[in-house]
Design a protein around this motif. Structure first.
Motif, PDB file in Angstrom:
ATOM      1  N   THR A  54       0.816  -1.219   0.000  1.00 37.91           N
ATOM      2  CA  THR A  54       0.000   0.000   0.000  1.00 37.91           C
ATOM      3  C   THR A  54       0.849   1.268   0.000  1.00 37.91           C
ATOM      4  OG1 THR A  54      -0.180  -0.156   2.424  1.00 37.91           O
ATOM      5  CG2 THR A  54      -1.969  -1.106   1.120  1.00 37.91           C
ATOM      6  N   GLU A  55       2.025   1.207   0.595  1.00 33.23           N
ATOM      7  CA  GLU A  55       2.900   2.394   0.597  1.00 33.23           C
ATOM      8  C   GLU A  55       3.373   2.721  -0.812  1.00 33.23           C
ATOM      9  OE1 GLU A  55       7.069   4.002   2.650  1.00 33.23           O
ATOM     10  OE2 GLU A  55       6.057   2.214   3.430  1.00 33.23           O
ATOM     11  N   SER A  56       3.716   1.692  -1.598  1.00 33.42           N
ATOM     12  CA  SER A  56       4.159   1.942  -2.964  1.00 33.42           C
ATOM     13  C   SER A  56       3.004   2.473  -3.816  1.00 33.42           C
ATOM     14  CB  SER A  56       4.745   0.670  -3.590  1.00 33.42           C
ATOM     15  OG  SER A  56       3.741  -0.254  -3.974  1.00 33.42           O
ATOM     16  N   ILE A  57       1.785   2.040  -3.540  1.00 27.32           N
ATOM     17  CA  ILE A  57       0.615   2.554  -4.263  1.00 27.32           C
ATOM     18  C   ILE A  57       0.437   4.041  -3.975  1.00 27.32           C
ATOM     19  CG2 ILE A  57      -1.899   2.425  -4.489  1.00 27.32           C
ATOM     20  CD1 ILE A  57      -1.663  -0.576  -3.754  1.00 27.32           C
ATOM     21  N   GLU A  58       0.494   4.402  -2.712  1.00 24.12           N
ATOM     22  CA  GLU A  58       0.348   5.814  -2.320  1.00 24.12           C
ATOM     23  C   GLU A  58       1.448   6.672  -2.950  1.00 24.12           C
ATOM     24  OE1 GLU A  58      -2.014   7.221  -0.732  1.00 24.12           O
ATOM     25  OE2 GLU A  58      -3.049   5.693   0.457  1.00 24.12           O
ATOM     26  N   ASP A  59       2.670   6.140  -2.979  1.00 24.72           N
ATOM     27  CA  ASP A  59       3.792   6.895  -3.545  1.00 24.72           C
ATOM     28  C   ASP A  59       3.579   7.168  -5.029  1.00 24.72           C
ATOM     29  OD1 ASP A  59       5.040   6.924  -1.100  1.00 24.72           O
ATOM     30  OD2 ASP A  59       6.438   5.286  -1.558  1.00 24.72           O
ATOM     31  N   VAL A  60       3.122   6.147  -5.778  1.00 25.12           N
ATOM     32  CA  VAL A  60       2.913   6.313  -7.215  1.00 25.12           C
ATOM     33  C   VAL A  60       1.781   7.292  -7.484  1.00 25.12           C
ATOM     34  CG1 VAL A  60       1.991   5.126  -9.257  1.00 25.12           C
ATOM     35  CG2 VAL A  60       3.905   4.139  -7.993  1.00 25.12           C
ATOM     36  N   TYR A 103      -7.222  -8.566  -3.696  1.00 24.88           N
ATOM     37  CA  TYR A 103      -6.873  -7.511  -2.750  1.00 24.88           C
ATOM     38  C   TYR A 103      -6.084  -6.385  -3.417  1.00 24.88           C
ATOM     39  CZ  TYR A 103      -8.406 -10.653   0.965  1.00 24.88           C
ATOM     40  OH  TYR A 103      -9.149 -11.477   1.766  1.00 24.88           O
ATOM     41  N   GLY A 104      -5.262  -6.737  -4.416  1.00 25.25           N
ATOM     42  CA  GLY A 104      -4.470  -5.709  -5.098  1.00 25.25           C
ATOM     43  C   GLY A 104      -5.315  -4.599  -5.705  1.00 25.25           C
ATOM     44  N   LYS A 110      -8.934   1.883  -3.063  1.00 19.48           N
ATOM     45  CA  LYS A 110      -8.977   2.595  -1.781  1.00 19.48           C
ATOM     46  C   LYS A 110      -8.046   3.798  -1.782  1.00 19.48           C
ATOM     47  CE  LYS A 110     -10.365  -1.046   1.472  1.00 19.48           C
ATOM     48  NZ  LYS A 110      -9.964  -1.772   2.695  1.00 19.48           N
ATOM     49  N   ALA A 111      -6.885   3.647  -2.410  1.00 15.23           N
ATOM     50  CA  ALA A 111      -5.902   4.726  -2.418  1.00 15.23           C
ATOM     51  C   ALA A 111      -6.303   5.875  -3.341  1.00 15.23           C
ATOM     52  CB  ALA A 111      -4.534   4.178  -2.820  1.00 15.23           C
ATOM     53  N   ILE A 112      -6.964   5.556  -4.456  1.00 14.59           N
ATOM     54  CA  ILE A 112      -7.295   6.600  -5.433  1.00 14.59           C
ATOM     55  C   ILE A 112      -8.613   7.300  -5.128  1.00 14.59           C
ATOM     56  CG2 ILE A 112      -8.558   5.155  -7.092  1.00 14.59           C
ATOM     57  CD1 ILE A 112      -6.041   7.994  -7.896  1.00 14.59           C
ATOM     58  N   MET A 156     -19.302  -1.906  -5.080  1.00 18.14           N
ATOM     59  CA  MET A 156     -18.562  -0.664  -4.871  1.00 18.14           C
ATOM     60  C   MET A 156     -19.000   0.427  -5.842  1.00 18.14           C
ATOM     61  SD  MET A 156     -14.473  -0.517  -4.226  1.00 18.14           S
ATOM     62  CE  MET A 156     -13.824   0.666  -3.053  1.00 18.14           C
ATOM     63  N   ARG A 157     -19.362   0.013  -7.056  1.00 19.00           N
ATOM     64  CA  ARG A 157     -19.831   0.979  -8.052  1.00 19.00           C
ATOM     65  C   ARG A 157     -21.040   1.753  -7.524  1.00 19.00           C
ATOM     66  NH1 ARG A 157     -20.674   1.682 -13.909  1.00 19.00           N
ATOM     67  NH2 ARG A 157     -22.874   2.176 -14.233  1.00 19.00           N
TER      68      ARG A 157
END
Length: 268
Positions: A54-60, A103-104, A110-112, A156-157
């Motif tokens: 999740t940290e790498s997702i937030e960073d990107v 989960y990916g 969740k991050a976006i 979720m939609r």
């Protein structure tokens, strides 16, 4: 103003084809890869990201917003294949498949979501699979990961429409990519009761991928969906028989449909 697009798993196969097609049409495309330094020929930027981190997702996401100020479209494409008799598939490999394929994408969404909510909207496309519409022998875990994603996105939609965020599932059939080389294969064991059937089915699956469609077809469909003001919830892309198999499952009695699958795979 051109749309900014983030594609997970953009270094090869369907993700690469989509990124190249959209780049040529004026989109600002960013792809991701766990090892972008190994790729020297990408026509769009590849950023280091692991959908399980999740940290790498937030960073990107932060880097892209710093560069382009917003992210209009996210394409959840990163995924892994897995084959084998469920009885003989290690629990650790089952969990890995769900971690990346289910989960990916949820981690990325969740991050976006806070960013799309703040900017007043966006579009999230999820690459699922026609295999997710049915339990396929010796591909049951893969089918399950994609089925779980399909259903979760349906829910979720409805939760995110109030924010102007659209979600779409795109289920491809077999396309000529390198997924077979990278997926986990339970070994065909000499003393396994599944040796003959699994071995034959594995050969058939590999042939289907090798003889699959051109990923460019997927890229064209994705482009059309992005440009559609009110896209559908589900799209299926692939050979007519593959798409028709979903219709047959809906209309045929369960046992009749099961017999068709058994015959197709030469299992009975």
């Amino acid at each position: 103003m051109s749309k900014t697009v983030l594609i997970t798993g953009g270094s090869s196969g369907i993700g690469k084809a989509i990124g190249e097609y959209l780049s040529k049409r004026g989109y600002q495309v960013y792809g991701t890869s766990r090892n972008p330094n190994r790729i020297s020929s990408s026509v769009f930027p590849l950023l280091k990201m692991d959908v399980n981190d999740t940290e790498s997702i937030e960073d990107v996401i932060s880097e892209i917003i710093d560069r382009s100020k917003r992210i209009d479209v996210v394409i959840n494409n990163a995924g892994v294949g897995i084959t084998g008799p469920i009885e003989e598939t290690p629990e650790s490999e089952i969990k890995k498949a769900f971690q990346t394929n289910f989960y990916g994408p949820i981690n990325v969404i969740k991050a976006i979501m806070p960013h799309m909510r703040e900017q007043g909207g966006g579009h999230i496309l999820n690459i699922t699979s026609i295999a997710g519409y049915m339990g396929l022998p010796y591909r049951g875990i893969y089918s399950a990961t994609k089925a779980a994603l399909e259903i979760t996105i349906e829910a979720m939609r409805m939760e995110t429409l109030q924010f102007g965020v659209k979600m779409t599932n795109i289920a491809p059939g077999d396309f000529a990519t390198n997924i077979a080389a990278g997926r986990y294969h339970s070994p065909v064991l000499d003393d396994s009761p599944y040796k003959r059937d699994y071995g034959n089915t594995l050969k058939m699956m590999d042939e289907h991928v090798d003889n699959g469609g051109d990923p460019l077809e997927m890229a064209k469909v994705v482009h059309k969906i992005i440009e559609t003001p009110n896209p559908k919830i589900h799209y299926k892309v692939g050979a007519p028989l593959q798409k028709f198999s979903i219709v047959l499952k809906r209309v045929l009695p369960d046992r009749v449909y099961e017999r068709l699958l058994l015959k197709h795979y030469g299992l009975k």
